[in-house]
Design a protein around this motif. Structure first.
Motif, PDB file in Angstrom:
ATOM      1  N   UNK A 175      44.685 125.460  86.394  1.00 48.34           N
ATOM      2  CA  UNK A 175      44.209 126.086  87.623  1.00 48.34           C
ATOM      3  C   UNK A 175      44.391 125.175  88.819  1.00 48.34           C
ATOM      4  N   UNK A 176      43.686 125.533  89.897  1.00 46.61           N
ATOM      5  CA  UNK A 176      43.840 124.768  91.142  1.00 46.61           C
ATOM      6  C   UNK A 176      42.617 124.965  92.024  1.00 46.61           C
ATOM      7  N   UNK A 177      42.271 123.932  92.807  1.00 49.82           N
ATOM      8  CA  UNK A 177      41.195 124.101  93.792  1.00 49.82           C
ATOM      9  C   UNK A 177      41.713 124.848  95.011  1.00 49.82           C
ATOM     10  N   UNK A 216      36.390 126.736  96.237  1.00 48.38           N
ATOM     11  CA  UNK A 216      36.651 127.463  94.996  1.00 48.38           C
ATOM     12  C   UNK A 216      37.520 126.620  94.068  1.00 48.38           C
ATOM     13  N   UNK A 217      37.411 126.877  92.785  1.00 47.66           N
ATOM     14  CA  UNK A 217      38.377 126.352  91.821  1.00 47.66           C
ATOM     15  C   UNK A 217      38.773 127.521  90.933  1.00 47.66           C
ATOM     16  N   UNK A 218      40.058 127.828  90.920  1.00 42.63           N
ATOM     17  CA  UNK A 218      40.591 128.966  90.181  1.00 42.63           C
ATOM     18  C   UNK A 218      41.112 128.481  88.836  1.00 42.63           C
ATOM     19  N   UNK A 268      44.786 136.823  79.547  1.00 39.32           N
ATOM     20  CA  UNK A 268      44.342 135.705  80.387  1.00 39.32           C
ATOM     21  C   UNK A 268      42.971 135.980  80.964  1.00 39.32           C
ATOM     22  N   UNK A 269      42.078 135.052  80.723  1.00 46.11           N
ATOM     23  CA  UNK A 269      40.746 135.123  81.322  1.00 46.11           C
ATOM     24  C   UNK A 269      40.743 134.275  82.585  1.00 46.11           C
ATOM     25  N   UNK A 270      40.312 134.882  83.691  1.00 47.77           N
ATOM     26  CA  UNK A 270      40.276 134.162  84.962  1.00 47.77           C
ATOM     27  C   UNK A 270      38.837 133.804  85.285  1.00 47.77           C
TER      28      UNK A 270
END
Length: 478
Positions: free
Chosen positions: A322-324, A462-464, A409-411
């Motif tokens: 993921x990514x911030x 946020x962090x995705x 895929x779980x987000x």
């Protein structure tokens, strides 16, 4: 321990004057007809009443019972000149205890004795100021003397301060377990799961009980850099706690070794003191991890089950998952970004990436609230107001292809809050591939308010995270 004594003399006039104000019930309505207009006039003496009650407690006027509070293990005794009626109004236990007594000796733990003045003040005034270190002793006193309103108030205070990152989550968890407070226990567990990296690096980590450790290790919503970080945190805990071998081996078997790349697994086997001591207990799991990384998940699934928790990533913050995303002035307008994640945790998929597109809208309107500009008669209808909208976050793959066969895929979207220089997770929202967005995302957030609990210096942090889940498209052996 109970003992008889004499009541402290006081001013009965002052006492009954205060009770007369109580009889007014702090609010009285007086109806009047002036100039033909009926109106209600509110007479509010609540502040005067509180002041009188504080004076009663401070001066001991007309006291009819003395509470002598002794800290256990000391000779320290504090005397409180109180009123049987007021204590009995809040506590049935006090009503029974004081019915035929004019002086009572109460023995309390030192931390409870130190805050007994606050406890008594609450019984007189219905308010008190709480510090973090005073929460547990105040809750203990409220529980012991059956003051339900104070119990609820302190428990709410503890849950609120956990969410803000200020509370000692480990100590409060163990206290919640000892008192059977399930709501507080769950709040502590959730905070620890979302902020495990911060807790594992603090002095609190050494106070974690084996039971709490087992609860945490089985969770898939742990937020941390990667599974290797969790292994190192567990190894540090084992070094401090030195639990029995059965406890250590059970904990080591809860690590998800297939989530650790082979090169790091080699290093652990060569250097880890915990594996040197308990290696045989996890040898089968290490072999399973190496096998998983050596083949494609589809090929591996022909021979082994891949639907267990060992093959499900936790909420890893590493770039592979993921990514911030920091959104400045989030109430202003729509924003978009994109990021890439690894297709799956298997070494076979280490070089394969999926690109994700993300859209954030601060004031999205559901179809049911979108404006209809004309009715059947052609009359224009009023448009919905911007404040009727709610924040929305949509995460979609940039393209669809065969690379994701057999995987959903779980987000997860983490929302950060800053406390004492640290960015902690305050909220988390999860949704699966069948849904492109979290329906309750920031449902109660006011992003226009600069001091919103969801914002850090007027920015939304946020962090995705996107984690693959192997599902029924992969046929596992029966």
């Amino acid at each position: 321990m109970l003992r008889k004594g004499h009541c402290k003399p006081g001013s009965w006039g002052s006492f009954w004057a205060t009770l007369a104000l109580v009889g007014l019930a702090t609010r009285a309505a007086q109806r009047a007809d002036v100039g033909g207009e009926a109106a209600g006039t509110s007479i509010n003496h609540s502040q005067m009443l509180l002041q009188r009650l504080q004076d009663l407690l401070r001066q001991g006027n007309a006291s009819d019972v003395v509470l002598r509070v002794q800290a256990v293990g000391t000779d320290e005794v504090r005397a409180f000149h109180t009123h049987r009626l007021l204590l009995g109004m809040h506590s049935e236990l006090f009503r029974e205890l004081l019915s035929n007594q004019s002086e009572v000796l109460l023995q309390e733990p030192r931390d409870c004795a130190a805050v007994f003045d606050k406890f008594i003040r609450y019984l007189y005034c219905g308010e008190l100021t709480v510090l973090l270190a005073q929460a547990i002793p105040l809750h203990r006193l409220a529980t012991k003397y059956r003051v339900a309103s104070l119990q609820r108030g302190v428990a709410d205070y503890m849950r609120a301060h956990l969410a803000g990152g200020a509370g000692p989550a480990v100590g409060w968890y163990h206290y919640a377990v000892s008192t059977g407070d399930e709501a507080l226990r769950e709040s502590c567990l959730q905070f620890l799961a979302w902020n495990l990296s911060a807790v594992a690096g603090s002095a609190e980590w050494g106070a974690v009980s084996p039971e709490l450790l087992a609860q945490l290790l089985q969770r898939s919503d742990l937020v941390l850099q990667d599974e290797l970080e969790l292994f190192h945190a567990l190894e540090a805990w084992l070094g401090r706690a030195r639990p029995p071998p059965t406890v250590a081996e059970r904990a080591l078997r809860a690590i998800r070794y297939p989530m650790i790349p082979p090169a790091q697994l080699f290093q652990l086997q060569a250097r880890s003191a915990a594996l040197a001591r308990h290696g045989p207990a996890v040898a089968d799991l290490l072999l399973q991890a190496y096998q998983f990384h050596a083949a494609s998940p589809l090929h591996y699934a022909k021979f082994f089950h891949v639907n267990g928790s060992a093959f499900l990533p936790r909420n890893y913050l590493a770039p592979a998952w993921g990514a911030p995303w920091v959104i400045n002035n989030p109430a202003r307008d729509d924003r978009s970004t994109s990021f890439q994640t690894q297709l799956g945790p298997s070494g076979h998929d280490a070089g394969r990436r999926i690109t994700w597109n993300v859209l954030f809208s601060p004031r999205w309107l559901p179809v049911s609230l979108r404006p209809v500009y004309a009715d059947t008669a052609g009359t224009a209808l009023p448009a919905a107001r911007p404040e009727d909208g709610r924040p929305r976050l949509v995460v979609t793959p940039a393209s669809s292809g065969g690379d994701a066969a057999g995987v959903s895929f779980q987000k997860t979207v983490l929302v950060g809050a800053r406390h004492q220089g640290r960015l902690l997770v305050r909220h988390a929202y999860s949704f699966h591939q069948s849904s492109e967005e979290a329906g309750d995302f920031l449902a109660h957030a006011d992003l226009q308010r600069r001091n919103s609990e969801y914002l850090v210096e007027n920015a939304l942090h946020l962090h995705l995270i996107v984690k693959p889940v192997y599902h029924t498209l992969i046929r596992t052996p029966s």
